[in-house]
Design a protein around this motif. Structure first.
Motif, PDB file in Angstrom:
ATOM      1  N   UNK A 171       7.580  15.854   1.004  1.00 16.31           N
ATOM      2  CA  UNK A 171       6.701  16.507   0.034  1.00 16.31           C
ATOM      3  C   UNK A 171       5.626  15.528  -0.427  1.00 16.31           C
ATOM      4  N   UNK A 172       6.036  14.335  -0.811  1.00 14.56           N
ATOM      5  CA  UNK A 172       5.066  13.331  -1.256  1.00 14.56           C
ATOM      6  C   UNK A 172       4.127  12.936  -0.128  1.00 14.56           C
ATOM      7  N   UNK A 173       4.672  12.742   1.051  1.00 13.65           N
ATOM      8  CA  UNK A 173       3.927  12.210   2.186  1.00 13.65           C
ATOM      9  C   UNK A 173       2.882  13.184   2.721  1.00 13.65           C
ATOM     10  N   UNK A 174       3.155  14.478   2.600  1.00 14.54           N
ATOM     11  CA  UNK A 174       2.251  15.467   3.188  1.00 14.54           C
ATOM     12  C   UNK A 174       1.326  16.130   2.169  1.00 14.54           C
ATOM     13  N   UNK A 175       1.481  15.808   0.856  1.00 17.79           N
ATOM     14  CA  UNK A 175       0.708  16.532  -0.148  1.00 17.79           C
ATOM     15  C   UNK A 175      -0.104  15.631  -1.066  1.00 17.79           C
ATOM     16  N   UNK A 176      -0.064  14.320  -0.877  1.00 18.47           N
ATOM     17  CA  UNK A 176      -0.773  13.439  -1.811  1.00 18.47           C
ATOM     18  C   UNK A 176      -2.268  13.363  -1.492  1.00 18.47           C
ATOM     19  N   UNK A 177      -3.017  13.023  -2.526  1.00 14.63           N
ATOM     20  CA  UNK A 177      -4.439  12.688  -2.405  1.00 14.63           C
ATOM     21  C   UNK A 177      -4.603  11.287  -2.984  1.00 14.63           C
ATOM     22  N   UNK A 178      -5.253  10.391  -2.265  1.00 21.24           N
ATOM     23  CA  UNK A 178      -5.362   8.997  -2.708  1.00 21.24           C
ATOM     24  C   UNK A 178      -6.670   8.760  -3.450  1.00 21.24           C
ATOM     25  N   UNK A 187       0.820  -1.210   0.000  1.00 22.87           N
ATOM     26  CA  UNK A 187       0.000   0.000   0.000  1.00 22.87           C
ATOM     27  C   UNK A 187       0.858   1.265   0.000  1.00 22.87           C
ATOM     28  N   UNK A 188       2.159   1.140   0.278  1.00 17.70           N
ATOM     29  CA  UNK A 188       3.039   2.308   0.337  1.00 17.70           C
ATOM     30  C   UNK A 188       3.823   2.534  -0.952  1.00 17.70           C
ATOM     31  N   UNK A 189       3.778   1.596  -1.883  1.00 14.04           N
ATOM     32  CA  UNK A 189       4.557   1.747  -3.112  1.00 14.04           C
ATOM     33  C   UNK A 189       4.169   2.979  -3.931  1.00 14.04           C
ATOM     34  N   UNK A 190       2.879   3.352  -4.016  1.00 13.05           N
ATOM     35  CA  UNK A 190       2.567   4.606  -4.732  1.00 13.05           C
ATOM     36  C   UNK A 190       3.279   5.819  -4.148  1.00 13.05           C
ATOM     37  N   UNK A 191       3.480   5.848  -2.834  1.00 15.12           N
ATOM     38  CA  UNK A 191       4.211   6.947  -2.207  1.00 15.12           C
ATOM     39  C   UNK A 191       5.678   6.922  -2.640  1.00 15.12           C
ATOM     40  N   UNK A 192       6.257   5.741  -2.726  1.00 10.61           N
ATOM     41  CA  UNK A 192       7.641   5.604  -3.181  1.00 10.61           C
ATOM     42  C   UNK A 192       7.785   6.143  -4.598  1.00 10.61           C
ATOM     43  N   UNK A 193       6.794   5.860  -5.456  1.00 12.90           N
ATOM     44  CA  UNK A 193       6.847   6.337  -6.844  1.00 12.90           C
ATOM     45  C   UNK A 193       6.832   7.868  -6.895  1.00 12.90           C
ATOM     46  N   UNK A 194       6.004   8.477  -6.068  1.00 13.56           N
ATOM     47  CA  UNK A 194       5.966   9.939  -6.041  1.00 13.56           C
ATOM     48  C   UNK A 194       7.294  10.513  -5.565  1.00 13.56           C
ATOM     49  N   UNK A 195       7.890   9.901  -4.553  1.00 15.73           N
ATOM     50  CA  UNK A 195       9.169  10.385  -4.050  1.00 15.73           C
ATOM     51  C   UNK A 195      10.230  10.324  -5.147  1.00 15.73           C
ATOM     52  N   UNK A 196      10.289   9.222  -5.886  1.00 14.53           N
ATOM     53  CA  UNK A 196      11.253   9.086  -6.979  1.00 14.53           C
ATOM     54  C   UNK A 196      11.019  10.158  -8.041  1.00 14.53           C
ATOM     55  N   UNK A 197       9.756  10.373  -8.389  1.00 14.11           N
ATOM     56  CA  UNK A 197       9.429  11.379  -9.405  1.00 14.11           C
ATOM     57  C   UNK A 197       9.878  12.762  -8.968  1.00 14.11           C
ATOM     58  N   UNK A 238      -9.021  11.837  16.464  1.00 15.20           N
ATOM     59  CA  UNK A 238      -7.731  11.373  16.971  1.00 15.20           C
ATOM     60  C   UNK A 238      -6.618  12.160  16.290  1.00 15.20           C
ATOM     61  N   UNK A 239      -6.196  13.294  16.884  1.00 11.09           N
ATOM     62  CA  UNK A 239      -5.257  14.184  16.192  1.00 11.09           C
ATOM     63  C   UNK A 239      -3.819  13.687  16.129  1.00 11.09           C
ATOM     64  N   UNK A 240      -3.447  12.683  16.923  1.00 14.86           N
ATOM     65  CA  UNK A 240      -2.042  12.283  16.976  1.00 14.86           C
ATOM     66  C   UNK A 240      -1.525  11.737  15.642  1.00 14.86           C
ATOM     67  N   UNK A 241      -2.284  10.909  14.893  1.00 12.25           N
ATOM     68  CA  UNK A 241      -1.782  10.503  13.569  1.00 12.25           C
ATOM     69  C   UNK A 241      -1.567  11.681  12.626  1.00 12.25           C
ATOM     70  N   UNK A 242      -2.412  12.721  12.716  1.00 10.67           N
ATOM     71  CA  UNK A 242      -2.210  13.916  11.900  1.00 10.67           C
ATOM     72  C   UNK A 242      -0.921  14.610  12.322  1.00 10.67           C
ATOM     73  N   UNK A 243      -0.690  14.692  13.610  1.00  5.13           N
ATOM     74  CA  UNK A 243       0.550  15.250  14.152  1.00  5.13           C
ATOM     75  C   UNK A 243       1.766  14.478  13.623  1.00  5.13           C
ATOM     76  N   UNK A 244       1.668  13.140  13.595  1.00  8.36           N
ATOM     77  CA  UNK A 244       2.792  12.313  13.164  1.00  8.36           C
ATOM     78  C   UNK A 244       3.074  12.463  11.676  1.00  8.36           C
ATOM     79  N   UNK A 245       2.015  12.560  10.846  1.00  6.31           N
ATOM     80  CA  UNK A 245       2.212  12.629   9.397  1.00  6.31           C
ATOM     81  C   UNK A 245       2.500  14.037   8.907  1.00  6.31           C
ATOM     82  N   UNK A 246       1.772  15.009   9.441  1.00  4.89           N
ATOM     83  CA  UNK A 246       1.858  16.360   8.879  1.00  4.89           C
ATOM     84  C   UNK A 246       2.656  17.338   9.736  1.00  4.89           C
TER      85      UNK A 246
END
Length: 442
Positions: free
Chosen positions: A225-232, A131-141, A290-298
């Motif tokens: 950049x990829x992790x905080x700006x993507x839309x799935x 499920x994380x491979x699309x994020x890897x592709x964005x990072x490479x791009x 649950x704001x903690x996951x938002x804190x961790x990601x963003x």
């Protein structure tokens, strides 16, 4: 294709690479060569990005403007003239959308080999990776476009992005040592996920220079950049998209907009209800309970969260056995009120230690939503559950106080993420303080 703004207005054709070089260089920063991602004080050139995106067919509804409240560190979109429910406020054509599915086609075999490395590394660490491979592709791009410097069609967008992040990926071990267990677990997991991507890059399969791959600050920036700006999206296939300008909307617990994507890869920001003039345009970046996951990601703490997780990480086995989720195990941030299922997991733990047969019956009652049986057990063991909850709440409060003192002892120049860490710990302390007061009244 047709813009969502009007059935009679067609999307402007994209400029050629030649016209980009001549027309759009006027919007590029004065500096030559590559963007310095380590210069955290470099201004974000968002207005050049807007001009560039507009030339490629991005459209905004009348009155929708970029806006910053902090002098240009953080930007959002605001409507100056009001928006009607269902109206498209931003349209981003597929030509300038970064789409992980398109990246997969663009880089082919080299990317497949790199992704195989990600999967192998994750398997060794016993983590799921598909499920994380699309994020890897964005990072490479992002890294590939970064290497092109001003020759990249995405240069104006890259130059508009923040250089500094405050999320779990950006934190150090010293930061993790200042967080309660749940927040520490989430943030350190994000850091581990990033490190796996970085290791896969170093295998050398992707079309990047050794200088780029070995530049840890740059690779981490691209990941963030990829992790905080993507839309799935899930149709026509699961993919992660980044749409310049659509990625400028900030979070709200009750958002007034949503982002959609059509099968051609165009992205639309659509108003969920009537939005009055002078309002920021917002989307949801995560579960508002649950704001903690938002804190961790963003790397920020939502100011409008109404609940937080009860922090009972030591009862994770009990949570899973009862079939509960962290999102159900909450304390109210304005009152300290305790969700009923929090009482369940503490009682279940007590029964497991003292009466396994009763623990099994109570577990079945929880799984079957048998409220009558649950209430019988809660009445019989209330004093024990109350005592266990008090011990937990006071323990977390003490931990937060000590962790906050530790964080405040750090130098802000070396540890710029201290303020958001302290804010997180103070929210926990204040909420748990109200919970403690309620428990003392029982």
């Amino acid at each position: 294709s047709v813009s969502a703004f009007s059935s009679t207005v067609t999307k402007p054709s994209a400029p050629s690479r030649t016209s980009y070089s001549t027309q759009l260089h006027q919007f590029a920063a004065a500096q030559q060569g590559l963007i310095d991602v380590n210069d955290i004080y470099s201004p974000r050139d968002v207005y050049s990005m807007e001009e560039w995106a507009t030339q490629y067919g991005m459209q905004k509804a009348d009155g929708v403007e970029l806006y910053s409240e902090d002098g240009g560190n953080d930007y959002t979109l605001m409507t100056q003239s009001g928006v009607a429910a269902g109206q498209t406020v931003v349209f981003v054509p597929a030509d300038i959308v970064m789409n992980s599915a398109m990246v997969q086609q663009e880089f082919g075999t080299s990317l497949q080999q790199a992704e195989a490395s990600v999967v192998q590394i994750d398997q060794v660490a016993q983590q799921g990776s598909q499920y994380r491979l699309p994020l890897f592709r964005l990072m490479v791009k992002i890294l590939v476009e970064y290497e092109k410097g001003q020759e990249s069609m995405f240069y104006p967008w890259l130059n508009s992005l923040p250089r500094q992040f405050f999320n779990g990926v950006s934190m150090t071990k010293a930061c993790f040592n200042c967080l309660p267990p749940y927040a520490g677990w989430l943030t350190s997991n994000e850091r581990i996920n990033y490190s796996h991507f970085a290791r896969a890059l170093r295998q050398g399969y992707v079309p990047l220079s050794q200088e780029t791959i070995s530049n840890r600050g740059l690779v981490k920036w691209a990941y963030n950049v990829a992790f905080t700006r993507f839309h799935e999206v899930w149709q026509p296939e699961r993919a992660k998209l980044i749409g310049p300008m659509a990625d400028m909307l900030n979070h709200a617990a009750e958002p007034n907009c949503e982002i959609t994507a059509d099968y051609e890869g165009n992205m639309n920001v659509v108003a969920l209800y009537d939005i009055p003039a002078g309002s920021p345009l917002t989307i949801s970046l995560g579960d508002p309970t649950n704001p903690t996951p938002i804190f961790a990601q963003y790397g920020f703490l939502p100011q409008d969260c109404s609940t937080i997780f009860c922090k009972a990480m030591h009862l994770d086995p009990q949570i899973k056995e009862l079939g509960y989720d962290f999102q159900e195990l909450l304390f109210q941030t304005d009152t300290g009120e305790i969700a009923p299922k929090v009482w369940d997991i503490f009682l279940y733990s007590i029964l497991q230690q003292n009466d396994p047969s009763s623990a099994q019956q109570f577990c079945q009652a929880c799984q079957m939503n048998d409220e009558g049986t649950k209430e019988q057990y809660h009445s019989e063991y209330f004093a024990y559950t109350l005592d266990a909850l008090k011990q937990h709440v006071y323990s977390i409060m003490s931990d937060c106080e000590n962790l906050t003192m530790r964080a405040q002892s750090y130098d802000l120049q070396s540890h710029p993420r201290v303020p958001v860490i302290v804010a997180h710990n103070q929210l926990v302390s204040q909420t748990f303080g109200m919970t403690a007061a309620l428990l003392e009244q029982m």
